[in-house]
Scaffold this active site. Structure first.
Site, PDB file in Angstrom:
ATOM      1  N   LYS A  36      68.642   4.377  38.129  1.00  0.00           N
ATOM      2  CA  LYS A  36      68.882   5.830  38.089  1.00  0.00           C
ATOM      3  C   LYS A  36      67.840   6.547  38.960  1.00  0.00           C
ATOM      4  O   LYS A  36      66.842   5.933  39.365  1.00  0.00           O
ATOM      5  CB  LYS A  36      68.805   6.305  36.637  1.00  0.00           C
ATOM      6  CG  LYS A  36      67.481   6.005  35.979  1.00  0.00           C
ATOM      7  CD  LYS A  36      67.552   6.037  34.458  1.00  0.00           C
ATOM      8  CE  LYS A  36      66.165   5.845  33.890  1.00  0.00           C
ATOM      9  NZ  LYS A  36      66.161   5.685  32.431  1.00  0.00           N
ATOM     10  N   TYR A 242      42.180  24.967  50.893  1.00  0.00           N
ATOM     11  CA  TYR A 242      42.425  26.219  50.175  1.00  0.00           C
ATOM     12  C   TYR A 242      41.382  26.447  49.096  1.00  0.00           C
ATOM     13  O   TYR A 242      40.974  25.527  48.391  1.00  0.00           O
ATOM     14  CB  TYR A 242      43.802  26.171  49.500  1.00  0.00           C
ATOM     15  CG  TYR A 242      44.960  26.446  50.436  1.00  0.00           C
ATOM     16  CD1 TYR A 242      45.036  27.645  51.142  1.00  0.00           C
ATOM     17  CD2 TYR A 242      45.980  25.517  50.578  1.00  0.00           C
ATOM     18  CE1 TYR A 242      46.107  27.902  51.987  1.00  0.00           C
ATOM     19  CE2 TYR A 242      47.059  25.754  51.412  1.00  0.00           C
ATOM     20  CZ  TYR A 242      47.120  26.956  52.113  1.00  0.00           C
ATOM     21  OH  TYR A 242      48.185  27.193  52.931  1.00  0.00           O
TER      22      TYR A 242
HETATM   23  C1  LIG Z   1      65.377   4.593  32.110  1.00  0.00           C
HETATM   24  C2  LIG Z   1      65.942   3.701  31.092  1.00  0.00           C
HETATM   25  C3  LIG Z   1      65.604   2.339  31.066  1.00  0.00           C
HETATM   26  C4  LIG Z   1      64.498   1.754  31.921  1.00  0.00           C
HETATM   27  O1  LIG Z   1      63.267   2.143  31.358  1.00  0.00           O
HETATM   28  P1  LIG Z   1      61.853   1.705  31.998  1.00  0.00           P
HETATM   29  O2  LIG Z   1      60.873   2.246  31.021  1.00  0.00           O
HETATM   30  O3  LIG Z   1      61.766   2.359  33.317  1.00  0.00           O
HETATM   31  O4  LIG Z   1      61.845   0.237  32.092  1.00  0.00           O
HETATM   32  C5  LIG Z   1      66.279   1.530  30.172  1.00  0.00           C
HETATM   33  N1  LIG Z   1      67.206   2.049  29.322  1.00  0.00           N
HETATM   34  C6  LIG Z   1      67.528   3.353  29.293  1.00  0.00           C
HETATM   35  C7  LIG Z   1      68.534   3.852  28.342  1.00  0.00           C
HETATM   36  C8  LIG Z   1      66.893   4.231  30.168  1.00  0.00           C
HETATM   37  O5  LIG Z   1      67.196   5.538  30.130  1.00  0.00           O
END
Ligand SMILES: *Cc1c(COP(=O)(O)O)cnc(C)c1O
Length: 341
Positions: A36, A242
């Protein structure tokens, strides 16, 4: 297109090494991949292509737009945010891309629109997405469930909720028919064999994040690199950047780099970040600007046009900047050229 003044150097061998390590640590369970947020900022298609070649079959995305981006590459895709009414035509488009149904309304919609293979998320104590773990059997009835999932809230900590979620999930898995079960994210893999179920779903650790102290042997995948736009000398007593927050105690050689907070290199790195010129460590001086960074190169040989590498070891960079490893990856902006080794 490889002429932007900043680039992400991406180590494909390290990515595959990390997946293989996590796959081994998953024991007999299959090991999938969360891709994702555009593969946590690395580029989902490039990640999926490499992991599929290594043997990964199960990929997890958040939305249907993310699913469409990898559907032709991934053998199996689960869409974590489920199927809203406006998603149904997408959700009916591929059999190997399944919604992860989260609510009673989504389950009903899926049944009424013809059913077929789907995944189901069970909330075992996080109070985020998913049907409650104590929902009646009717909530799950009439669904052809490929993967029954739950998600751990505290896998990166020693917390009593971990065992409670595991036990609740095992109880649901015993009464709800599904082809397979899946609980562990990256950190969950290291909680022990009774957290692995049939399929693990690491994200962060694939990309070089350190999910917990027990996760050894993972390699860094992402290295932001920025080009030197200008070299200059700052004299003792002068200030840099800055708001003049840094004052030089002695003459210093500075390099001005083409990277800033609009690229995801946040203000949290002001005066605490490090950049490497070869092996030479160059400290960040003053506030990070939107598009520019000032570093002290007194200890290195650096010329205009050179490329320097930002210290982005995720655990160390997170500790230095006060941002999470997840934010450090997914916040990387769109102006980078992505260069895979
Ligand atoms: C993002 C996500 C993962 C992966 O999690 P990590 O902590 O990045 O390994 C797995 N399952 C779900 C439902 C997620 O939303």
């Amino acid at each position: 297109m490889t002429d932007a003044p900043l680039r992400l150097r991406l180590d494909g061998a390290a990515l595959v090494h990390n997946w293989r390590t996590l796959s081994e640590r998953s024991g007999p369970a299959a090991c999938g991949a969360a891709v994702k947020a555009d593969g946590y900022g690395l580029g989902a298609r490039d990640v999926v292509r490499r992991l599929r070649e290594a043997g990964c079959r199960d990929f997890f995305v958040a939305t249907w737009a993310e699913a469409a981006a990898v559907a032709d590459l991934a053998p199996s895709v689960s869409v974590l945010h489920g199927a809203r009414p406006e998603d149904l035509s997408d959700a009916r488009r591929w059999r190997h891309v399944r919604p992860v149904l989260n609510t009673p309304a989504q389950a009903a919609r899926w049944r009424e629109s013809g059913g077929g293979p789907c995944d189901v998320m069970v909330d075992t104590g996080m109070n985020r997405l998913g049907l409650r773990w104590d929902a009646p059997a009717t909530a799950f009835a009439g669904l052809e469930i490929v993967t029954l999932l739950s998600h751990l809230a505290c896998a990166d900590e020693d917390h009593p909720l971990n065992a409670l979620q595991r036990d609740r999930f095992a109880a649901v898995a015993a009464r709800v028919p599904a082809q397979r079960t899946s609980l562990a994210n990256s950190a969950g893999i290291f909680l022990g064999a009774d957290y692995r179920f049939d399929l693990t779903r690491p994200g962060l650790a694939l990309y070089g994040g350190v999910p917990c102290p027990a996760a050894a042997g993972l390699r860094q995948v992402v290295a932001p690199q920025a080009q030197v736009l200008q070299r200059r000398r700052m004299l003792a007593g002068e200030t840099a950047g800055y708001n003049a927050t840094y004052r030089a105690p002695a003459d210093q050689e500075l390099a001005i780099l083409n990277i800033g907070y609009a690229d995801g290199y946040g203000r949290g790195f002001s005066s605490v970040g490090t950049v490497f010129a070869g092996d030479g460590a160059c400290p960040v001086r003053g506030l990070v600007s939107m598009d520019l960074l000032i570093v002290d190169v007194s200890a290195a040989e650096v010329a205009e046009g050179d490329w320097l590498t930002i210290d982005y070891a995720l655990d160390r960079a997170a500790a230095a900047s006060g941002r999470s490893q997840y934010e450090l990856l997914t916040g990387l902006g769109s102006r980078f050229d992505r260069v895979w080794l």
